[in-house]
Motif scaffolding. Structure first.
Motif, PDB file in Angstrom:
ATOM      1  N   PRO A  55       0.822  -1.221   0.000  1.00  0.00           N
ATOM      2  CA  PRO A  55       0.000   0.000   0.000  1.00  0.00           C
ATOM      3  C   PRO A  55       0.856   1.271   0.000  1.00  0.00           C
ATOM      4  O   PRO A  55       0.914   2.005   0.989  1.00  0.00           O
ATOM      5  CB  PRO A  55      -0.824  -0.133   1.282  1.00  0.00           C
ATOM      6  CG  PRO A  55       0.041  -0.940   2.192  1.00  0.00           C
ATOM      7  CD  PRO A  55       0.780  -1.921   1.301  1.00  0.00           C
ATOM      8  N   ILE A  56       1.523   1.538  -1.126  1.00  0.00           N
ATOM      9  CA  ILE A  56       2.390   2.710  -1.215  1.00  0.00           C
ATOM     10  C   ILE A  56       1.581   3.960  -1.554  1.00  0.00           C
ATOM     11  O   ILE A  56       0.527   3.884  -2.176  1.00  0.00           O
ATOM     12  CB  ILE A  56       3.518   2.522  -2.248  1.00  0.00           C
ATOM     13  CG1 ILE A  56       2.936   2.371  -3.663  1.00  0.00           C
ATOM     14  CG2 ILE A  56       4.387   1.330  -1.891  1.00  0.00           C
ATOM     15  CD1 ILE A  56       3.993   2.380  -4.754  1.00  0.00           C
ATOM     16  N   LEU A 108      15.409  10.196  16.662  1.00  0.00           N
ATOM     17  CA  LEU A 108      15.146   8.920  16.000  1.00  0.00           C
ATOM     18  C   LEU A 108      13.935   9.080  15.088  1.00  0.00           C
ATOM     19  O   LEU A 108      13.222  10.083  15.163  1.00  0.00           O
ATOM     20  CB  LEU A 108      14.902   7.827  17.047  1.00  0.00           C
ATOM     21  CG  LEU A 108      16.055   7.630  18.049  1.00  0.00           C
ATOM     22  CD1 LEU A 108      15.592   6.830  19.256  1.00  0.00           C
ATOM     23  CD2 LEU A 108      17.233   6.963  17.386  1.00  0.00           C
ATOM     24  N   TYR A 109      13.693   8.088  14.236  1.00  0.00           N
ATOM     25  CA  TYR A 109      12.644   8.219  13.218  1.00  0.00           C
ATOM     26  C   TYR A 109      11.755   6.985  13.190  1.00  0.00           C
ATOM     27  O   TYR A 109      12.200   5.873  13.440  1.00  0.00           O
ATOM     28  CB  TYR A 109      13.276   8.443  11.837  1.00  0.00           C
ATOM     29  CG  TYR A 109      14.181   9.650  11.799  1.00  0.00           C
ATOM     30  CD1 TYR A 109      13.668  10.918  11.540  1.00  0.00           C
ATOM     31  CD2 TYR A 109      15.545   9.541  12.063  1.00  0.00           C
ATOM     32  CE1 TYR A 109      14.481  12.035  11.530  1.00  0.00           C
ATOM     33  CE2 TYR A 109      16.372  10.650  12.060  1.00  0.00           C
ATOM     34  CZ  TYR A 109      15.843  11.897  11.794  1.00  0.00           C
ATOM     35  OH  TYR A 109      16.652  13.002  11.798  1.00  0.00           O
ATOM     36  N   ASN A 110      10.491   7.223  12.856  1.00  0.00           N
ATOM     37  CA  ASN A 110       9.528   6.142  12.765  1.00  0.00           C
ATOM     38  C   ASN A 110       8.518   6.458  11.667  1.00  0.00           C
ATOM     39  O   ASN A 110       7.960   7.554  11.630  1.00  0.00           O
ATOM     40  CB  ASN A 110       8.804   5.968  14.105  1.00  0.00           C
ATOM     41  CG  ASN A 110       7.875   4.776  14.122  1.00  0.00           C
ATOM     42  OD1 ASN A 110       8.134   3.766  13.469  1.00  0.00           O
ATOM     43  ND2 ASN A 110       6.786   4.883  14.863  1.00  0.00           N
ATOM     44  N   LYS A 111       8.318   5.555  10.743  1.00  0.00           N
ATOM     45  CA  LYS A 111       7.330   5.636   9.663  1.00  0.00           C
ATOM     46  C   LYS A 111       7.714   6.601   8.546  1.00  0.00           C
ATOM     47  O   LYS A 111       7.305   6.403   7.408  1.00  0.00           O
ATOM     48  CB  LYS A 111       5.943   5.978  10.221  1.00  0.00           C
ATOM     49  CG  LYS A 111       5.382   4.895  11.135  1.00  0.00           C
ATOM     50  CD  LYS A 111       4.000   5.240  11.629  1.00  0.00           C
ATOM     51  CE  LYS A 111       3.459   4.167  12.555  1.00  0.00           C
ATOM     52  NZ  LYS A 111       2.115   4.503  13.082  1.00  0.00           N
ATOM     53  N   SER A 112       8.434   7.653   8.847  1.00  0.00           N
ATOM     54  CA  SER A 112       9.014   8.484   7.796  1.00  0.00           C
ATOM     55  C   SER A 112      10.381   8.960   8.265  1.00  0.00           C
ATOM     56  O   SER A 112      10.708   8.871   9.455  1.00  0.00           O
ATOM     57  CB  SER A 112       8.112   9.666   7.438  1.00  0.00           C
ATOM     58  OG  SER A 112       8.138  10.665   8.443  1.00  0.00           O
ATOM     59  N   GLY A 118       4.258  -1.951   6.320  1.00  0.00           N
ATOM     60  CA  GLY A 118       5.516  -1.214   6.338  1.00  0.00           C
ATOM     61  C   GLY A 118       6.742  -2.071   6.494  1.00  0.00           C
ATOM     62  O   GLY A 118       7.871  -1.577   6.360  1.00  0.00           O
ATOM     63  N   SER A 119       6.566  -3.358   6.777  1.00  0.00           N
ATOM     64  CA  SER A 119       7.714  -4.246   6.967  1.00  0.00           C
ATOM     65  C   SER A 119       8.249  -4.747   5.633  1.00  0.00           C
ATOM     66  O   SER A 119       7.537  -4.776   4.628  1.00  0.00           O
ATOM     67  CB  SER A 119       7.330  -5.437   7.848  1.00  0.00           C
ATOM     68  OG  SER A 119       6.421  -6.290   7.157  1.00  0.00           O
ATOM     69  N   SER A 154      12.180  -7.520   8.236  1.00  0.00           N
ATOM     70  CA  SER A 154      12.150  -6.504   9.290  1.00  0.00           C
ATOM     71  C   SER A 154      12.016  -7.150  10.664  1.00  0.00           C
ATOM     72  O   SER A 154      11.510  -8.273  10.797  1.00  0.00           O
ATOM     73  CB  SER A 154      10.970  -5.544   9.083  1.00  0.00           C
ATOM     74  OG  SER A 154      11.112  -4.786   7.922  1.00  0.00           O
ATOM     75  N   HIS A 155      12.469  -6.405  11.679  1.00  0.00           N
ATOM     76  CA  HIS A 155      12.329  -6.844  13.070  1.00  0.00           C
ATOM     77  C   HIS A 155      11.926  -5.640  13.914  1.00  0.00           C
ATOM     78  O   HIS A 155      12.600  -4.607  13.889  1.00  0.00           O
ATOM     79  CB  HIS A 155      13.637  -7.428  13.597  1.00  0.00           C
ATOM     80  CG  HIS A 155      14.163  -8.554  12.771  1.00  0.00           C
ATOM     81  ND1 HIS A 155      13.601  -9.810  12.767  1.00  0.00           N
ATOM     82  CD2 HIS A 155      15.187  -8.615  11.884  1.00  0.00           C
ATOM     83  CE1 HIS A 155      14.265 -10.595  11.931  1.00  0.00           C
ATOM     84  NE2 HIS A 155      15.223  -9.890  11.379  1.00  0.00           N
TER      85      HIS A 155
END
Length: 546
Positions: free
Chosen positions: A153-154, A262-266, A360-361, A526-527
């Motif tokens: 789902p991009i 730090l970064y998450n999702k973008s 997202g993984s 991914s982990h």
């Protein structure tokens, strides 16, 4: 080429060379990356040629994978674009069971005649191998899904973004790092699109469109007076997303302990490169760690690699059974430990799930490469080992009747086999932030980002380094450290896990190039985890020599 240039380019290029690009890939233009491939009806007609040929030649089962694998690399160094490469690999892989034995063949001649010949070759191979097969292949039952499709789902296809825009973004990040005094910076943008069509004699016709994105860099700072240097890599994560990952939205930034971002999702690569140069300079002058026992507070961008090596790999069933012994070792987590139903893999705070659907993984797909609908399942529950990762011809060994859906091939020309799913540590159920966790630590080290590692052939005894290290004294960050690595064994380490932060701190990282098998294949996985605390872990000083 100057030696310095060679070393710097080779360091970044080595990572690219390990990525899953077929040796039969053709160099194409950026525009050709966007040219549509065959439509679904054409793929179905071609797949049926393989399935019908297999049946008429005596196969009891067959699957056909038509694959178009697209890649784009943009590589820069300081103020120069070093390389831009667009590749396409296109072909068909046919797997059959004849006389109770597997056979496989592949061709890049994607025509009815080419597929017919390759299928006949696969059946011939299976029948030849059957003379040496001791037991017939036992496939777990799997229903046919008919004609279905799945897409990552991009929001933004990275191939549609002009190369100049991507190069300018990397060069801007480089420039910001250089402005902060960095001596060298290499940066890379790697985009992947796997267009995969799967058909089987069980009635599945599955069309999938999979996207992955990985921006990365390495910043090196040299102290000319001492001759010391430090390198800080990007805080990005390779993701199963489109180019929207590089939007760098403010709400996706996390202010971590020690003043780090730090970064998450973008992800904001320009901002991160700026911070990297500043932190690389601090790393040079940081205090060298005193060896001893410490409580470790491990941030998700670091902990993912420890999970990958000490949980993901040893819980692959083929490794447990010894099939990987010649290439990458076996596993200490043998069948008797699962059968006991009491093996304490970790503390009660430790819960690991395998997952092929997590948004997202890197490993997220709708169906695996033998047509099994993907899912999530438990590996370790409240510290107890409860399952492995297994595919259709393995699960009967566990007394199970359903594949876990973790079969994968890196390309059309490679046979699919059992690969690691996304394996993640579940967040704690009690509300807990990293700052609150650190407040309870008297003597510890907070570690950010993965570094070098070593682990034995049974995935048991290990040593892990990192990138950023912060000393914890009496519940507070007391400054940066360097020369840190920790040593333990898998069972001891995960049983020392005392706390895991809650879901608000949960983030994913991972590997684009997890190697396994002979011939070797590469898998993207991914982990996820939240920040976790491990008590009384042995820390050594890697900068001291005897």
């Amino acid at each position: 080429m100057k030696r310095r240039d060679f070393i710097q380019l080779a360091g970044m290029g080595a990572g690219a060379l390990m990525l899953p690009v077929s040796s039969l890939a053709n160099t194409i233009t950026a525009e050709e990356l966007l040219v549509p491939g065959l439509d679904v009806s054409q793929k179905k007609r071609l797949a049926d040629v393989g399935l019908n040929t297999a049946r008429s030649n005596g196969a009891t089962y067959a699957d056909v994978r038509i694959g178009r694998y697209l890649n784009q690399f943009v590589i820069t160094r300081e103020n120069k674009v070093q390389s831009v490469r667009n590749t396409e690999s296109y072909g068909v892989g046919i797997r059959v069971i004849a006389n109770g034995t597997w056979g496989f063949a592949a061709t890049n001649e994607v025509t009815p005649d080419g597929i017919k010949k390759a299928t006949e070759r696969a059946v011939t191979i299976a029948k030849a191998n059957s003379k040496f097969q001791k037991e017939p292949v036992k496939l777990a039952a799997e229903k046919g899904y008919g004609e279905v499709s799945w897409k990552t789902p991009i929001q933004k296809n990275g191939f549609e973004v002009p190369i100049k825009e991507k190069a300018d973004l990397l060069l801007n990040a480089n420039a910001k790092a250089m402005e902060k005094g960095a001596n060298f910076i290499n940066s890379i943008m790697f985009l992947v699109n796997e267009q995969k069509y799967f058909a089987s004699t069980e009635g599945s016709y599955i069309d999938q469109d999979i996207h992955r994105t990985w921006p990365n860099f390495q910043v090196t700072m040299i102290d000319k007076a001492s001759g010391q240097f430090k390198t800080r890599s990007a805080f990005s994560a390779p993701v199963g997303m489109g180019y929207e990952y590089l939007d760098g939205k403010a709400q996706d930034k996390i202010q971590g302990p020690g003043g780090i971002t730090l970064y998450n999702k973008s992800y904001d690569i320009v901002e991160d490169a700026t911070f990297a140069a500043e932190q690389a300079k601090q790393m040079i002058s940081a205090k060298s760690v005193e060896p001893g026992k410490y409580d470790l507070v491990l941030e998700p961008s670091h902990l993912w690699l420890t999970i990958h090596e000490s949980v993901g790999h040893p819980l692959e069933l083929d490794r447990v059974l010894g099939y990987e012994a010649n290439y990458a070792g076996t596993s200490f987590a043998t069948l008797d430990k699962l059968q006991s139903k009491t093996f304490q893999y970790g503390s009660k705070a430790v819960n690991f799930v395998a997952d092929k659907v997590q948004p997202g993984s890197l490993g997220a797909v709708g169906y695996d490469d033998e047509g099994v609908k993907t899912k999530q399942w438990d590996l370790v529950k409240d510290g107890i080992l409860v399952n492995y990762q297994a595919i259709r011809d393995q699960v009967h060994i566990l007394g199970q009747g359903e594949s876990h859906g973790c079969c994968y091939s890196q390309s059309w020309r490679d046979v699919q086999f059992q690969r690691m799913a996304n394996v993640s540590l579940q967040p704690g159920k009690t509300q807990l932030t990293p700052d609150q966790m650190i407040a309870g630590v008297e003597k510890g080290i907070y570690i950010v980002k993965d570094g070098s590692f070593s682990i034995d052939q049974q995935r048991y005894n290990f040593q892990f380094g990192g990138v950023l290290f912060f000393e914890i004294k009496n519940g507070k960050i007391a400054g940066m450290l360097k020369d840190v690595a920790y040593q333990s064994n898998t069972q001891e380490f995960w049983n020392s896990c005392a706390q895991v932060c809650d879901e608000r701190d949960y983030r994913m990282n991972g590997a684009f190039n997890d190697g396994k098998g002979q011939p070797a294949q590469s898998n993207a996985v991914s982990h996820g985890s939240a920040t976790a605390r491990f008590n009384g872990v042995n820390v050594i000083n890697t900068g001291r020599t005897l």
